[in-house]
Design a protein around this motif. Structure first.
Motif, PDB file in Angstrom:
ATOM      1  N   ALA A  16       2.767   2.204 -46.685  1.00  0.00           N
ATOM      2  CA  ALA A  16       2.828   3.132 -47.658  1.00  0.00           C
ATOM      3  C   ALA A  16       1.721   4.040 -48.173  1.00  0.00           C
ATOM      4  O   ALA A  16       0.508   4.618 -48.547  1.00  0.00           O
ATOM      5  CB  ALA A  16       3.720   3.414 -48.335  1.00  0.00           C
ATOM      6  N   ARG A  17       0.703   2.768 -49.157  1.00  0.00           N
ATOM      7  CA  ARG A  17      -0.935   2.869 -50.013  1.00  0.00           C
ATOM      8  C   ARG A  17      -1.666   2.666 -49.265  1.00  0.00           C
ATOM      9  O   ARG A  17      -2.843   3.140 -49.085  1.00  0.00           O
ATOM     10  CB  ARG A  17      -0.450   1.860 -50.813  1.00  0.00           C
ATOM     11  CG  ARG A  17      -0.068   2.113 -52.150  1.00  0.00           C
ATOM     12  CD  ARG A  17       0.245   1.340 -52.884  1.00  0.00           C
ATOM     13  NE  ARG A  17       0.849   1.698 -54.376  1.00  0.00           N
ATOM     14  CZ  ARG A  17       1.152   0.606 -54.946  1.00  0.00           C
ATOM     15  NH1 ARG A  17       1.019  -1.209 -55.136  1.00  0.00           N
ATOM     16  NH2 ARG A  17       2.091   0.674 -56.374  1.00  0.00           N
ATOM     17  N   ASN A  25      -2.865  10.260 -44.440  1.00  0.00           N
ATOM     18  CA  ASN A  25      -2.212  10.427 -45.365  1.00  0.00           C
ATOM     19  C   ASN A  25      -2.572  11.043 -46.597  1.00  0.00           C
ATOM     20  O   ASN A  25      -3.510  10.506 -47.319  1.00  0.00           O
ATOM     21  CB  ASN A  25      -0.885   9.318 -45.681  1.00  0.00           C
ATOM     22  CG  ASN A  25       0.861  10.425 -45.434  1.00  0.00           C
ATOM     23  OD1 ASN A  25       0.803  11.407 -44.573  1.00  0.00           O
ATOM     24  ND2 ASN A  25       0.998  10.440 -46.711  1.00  0.00           N
ATOM     25  N   THR A  28       2.207  13.657 -50.541  1.00  0.00           N
ATOM     26  CA  THR A  28       3.669  12.502 -50.708  1.00  0.00           C
ATOM     27  C   THR A  28       4.040  12.746 -49.208  1.00  0.00           C
ATOM     28  O   THR A  28       5.559  12.454 -48.677  1.00  0.00           O
ATOM     29  CB  THR A  28       4.386  13.156 -51.355  1.00  0.00           C
ATOM     30  OG1 THR A  28       4.566  14.638 -51.570  1.00  0.00           O
ATOM     31  CG2 THR A  28       4.009  13.183 -53.104  1.00  0.00           C
ATOM     32  N   ASN A  31       5.709   8.749 -44.550  1.00  0.00           N
ATOM     33  CA  ASN A  31       6.564   7.553 -44.865  1.00  0.00           C
ATOM     34  C   ASN A  31       6.948   6.426 -44.481  1.00  0.00           C
ATOM     35  O   ASN A  31       6.313   6.671 -43.256  1.00  0.00           O
ATOM     36  CB  ASN A  31       8.114   8.383 -44.709  1.00  0.00           C
ATOM     37  CG  ASN A  31       7.959   9.713 -44.277  1.00  0.00           C
ATOM     38  OD1 ASN A  31       8.724   9.584 -42.763  1.00  0.00           O
ATOM     39  ND2 ASN A  31       8.417  10.486 -43.996  1.00  0.00           N
ATOM     40  N   VAL A  32       7.672   5.335 -44.731  1.00  0.00           N
ATOM     41  CA  VAL A  32       7.179   3.708 -43.499  1.00  0.00           C
ATOM     42  C   VAL A  32       8.864   2.977 -44.252  1.00  0.00           C
ATOM     43  O   VAL A  32       9.012   3.296 -45.309  1.00  0.00           O
ATOM     44  CB  VAL A  32       6.538   3.300 -44.642  1.00  0.00           C
ATOM     45  CG1 VAL A  32       6.185   2.133 -44.215  1.00  0.00           C
ATOM     46  CG2 VAL A  32       5.223   3.774 -44.555  1.00  0.00           C
ATOM     47  N   THR A  43      10.369   4.291 -48.014  1.00  0.00           N
ATOM     48  CA  THR A  43      10.027   4.760 -49.470  1.00  0.00           C
ATOM     49  C   THR A  43      10.970   5.923 -49.353  1.00  0.00           C
ATOM     50  O   THR A  43      11.246   6.858 -48.598  1.00  0.00           O
ATOM     51  CB  THR A  43       8.260   5.351 -48.833  1.00  0.00           C
ATOM     52  OG1 THR A  43       9.243   6.203 -47.456  1.00  0.00           O
ATOM     53  CG2 THR A  43       7.599   4.363 -49.519  1.00  0.00           C
ATOM     54  N   THR A  49       2.491   7.345 -54.052  1.00  0.00           N
ATOM     55  CA  THR A  49       2.404   6.251 -53.205  1.00  0.00           C
ATOM     56  C   THR A  49       2.023   5.532 -54.584  1.00  0.00           C
ATOM     57  O   THR A  49       2.263   4.510 -54.746  1.00  0.00           O
ATOM     58  CB  THR A  49       1.297   5.820 -52.281  1.00  0.00           C
ATOM     59  OG1 THR A  49       0.204   6.069 -52.618  1.00  0.00           O
ATOM     60  CG2 THR A  49       1.971   6.491 -51.133  1.00  0.00           C
ATOM     61  N   SER A  73      13.380   9.068 -48.272  1.00  0.00           N
ATOM     62  CA  SER A  73      12.196  10.492 -47.220  1.00  0.00           C
ATOM     63  C   SER A  73      13.495  10.926 -46.332  1.00  0.00           C
ATOM     64  O   SER A  73      14.627  10.848 -46.391  1.00  0.00           O
ATOM     65  CB  SER A  73      11.287   9.502 -46.506  1.00  0.00           C
ATOM     66  OG  SER A  73      10.657   9.980 -45.734  1.00  0.00           O
ATOM     67  N   VAL A  93       6.249   3.653 -38.868  1.00  0.00           N
ATOM     68  CA  VAL A  93       5.456   4.347 -40.036  1.00  0.00           C
ATOM     69  C   VAL A  93       5.449   6.555 -39.199  1.00  0.00           C
ATOM     70  O   VAL A  93       4.767   6.271 -38.250  1.00  0.00           O
ATOM     71  CB  VAL A  93       3.483   3.734 -40.016  1.00  0.00           C
ATOM     72  CG1 VAL A  93       2.976   4.437 -40.221  1.00  0.00           C
ATOM     73  CG2 VAL A  93       4.176   2.665 -40.536  1.00  0.00           C
ATOM     74  N   ALA A  95       3.053   9.712 -40.831  1.00  0.00           N
ATOM     75  CA  ALA A  95       1.913  10.674 -41.328  1.00  0.00           C
ATOM     76  C   ALA A  95       1.619  11.648 -40.385  1.00  0.00           C
ATOM     77  O   ALA A  95       2.334  12.085 -39.331  1.00  0.00           O
ATOM     78  CB  ALA A  95       1.269   9.241 -40.976  1.00  0.00           C
TER      79      ALA A  95
END
Length: 218
Positions: A16-17, A25, A28, A31-32, A43, A49, A73, A93, A95
């Motif tokens: 996510a980071r 991204n 917020t 999401n992962v 997430t 993140t 999420s 993933v 984004a």
């Protein structure tokens, strides 16, 4: 929480980071998720993140239930449905990167303008029709767009990348944004040359088993 689960949760936080760090991204919105034993680790909703840690990752059962006090999420449904329908997929993933989303805003698929499109499983990247976020309808449309593919665009929304591992899913997300960026620039230059389905299908086969580039068979 045992050691293996903590490692899996940490991998979700790291991915996510990485989405933020690589410019895929902002805020917020991404999401992962990762498959872990008989459930999903995903997430949480609405948590930046920078403030996210392993304890914030939400364990989600395949029936959609989760521990009280934790909120997954808002896009948990398509994460769950992709992982349920595609046993070869281990991580998802989602984004809103600029170039992927620009084509999604136009409802346009990505054609075979570069041989790297073969990394996504076929000669195009489909764009699923629009449906509101978090809905069963969006999940169904995403699954259809992902048929025989491991990435897709979501109209007026963003993108999805799914891989055997969380590292592969993130790599695919980066490759998709790169391809969309290249295509956007090429359209400004002129009319991009489109490779044939035969050429891309041949490249798909050549990619299989080639390190991280290996194509997930759908």
């Amino acid at each position: 929480m045992d050691r293996d689960e903590r490692i899996a949760r940490e991998s979700v936080v790291t991915a996510a980071r990485d989405l933020d760090a690589q410019g895929l991204n902002r805020g917020t919105s991404g999401n992962v998720s990762v498959r872990f034993r008989d459930r999903i680790l995903i997430t949480p909703s609405g948590l930046p993140t920078a403030r996210m840690g392993p304890d914030d990752i939400v364990p989600l059962a395949f029936d959609g239930t989760h521990p009280a006090g934790l909120k997954p999420s808002s896009e948990w449904r398509f994460h769950r449905d992709i992982l349920a329908a595609r046993p070869e997929i281990g991580a998802v993933v989602h984004a809103h990167p600029i170039h992927c989303t620009a084509f999604a805003l136009c409802g346009r698929e990505i054609p075979a303008v570069h041989y790297m499109i073969a990394a996504f499983g076929g000669p195009n990247v489909r764009c699923a029709p629009y449906a509101p976020y978090g809905t069963a309808e969006l999940s169904e449309l995403a699954l259809a767009a992902l048929k025989d593919r491991n990435v897709c665009l979501l109209a007026n929304h963003g993108m999805i990348a799914a891989g055997a591992t969380i590292e592969k899913a993130l790599w695919l997300a980066v490759e998709l944004e790169t391809l969309c960026w290249q295509y956007a620039v090429a359209l400004q230059v002129g009319a991009p040359n489109i490779l044939s389905d035969h050429e891309i299908n041949s490249t798909v086969e050549r990619f299989r088993g080639y390190g991280l580039n290996a194509v997930d068979k759908g």
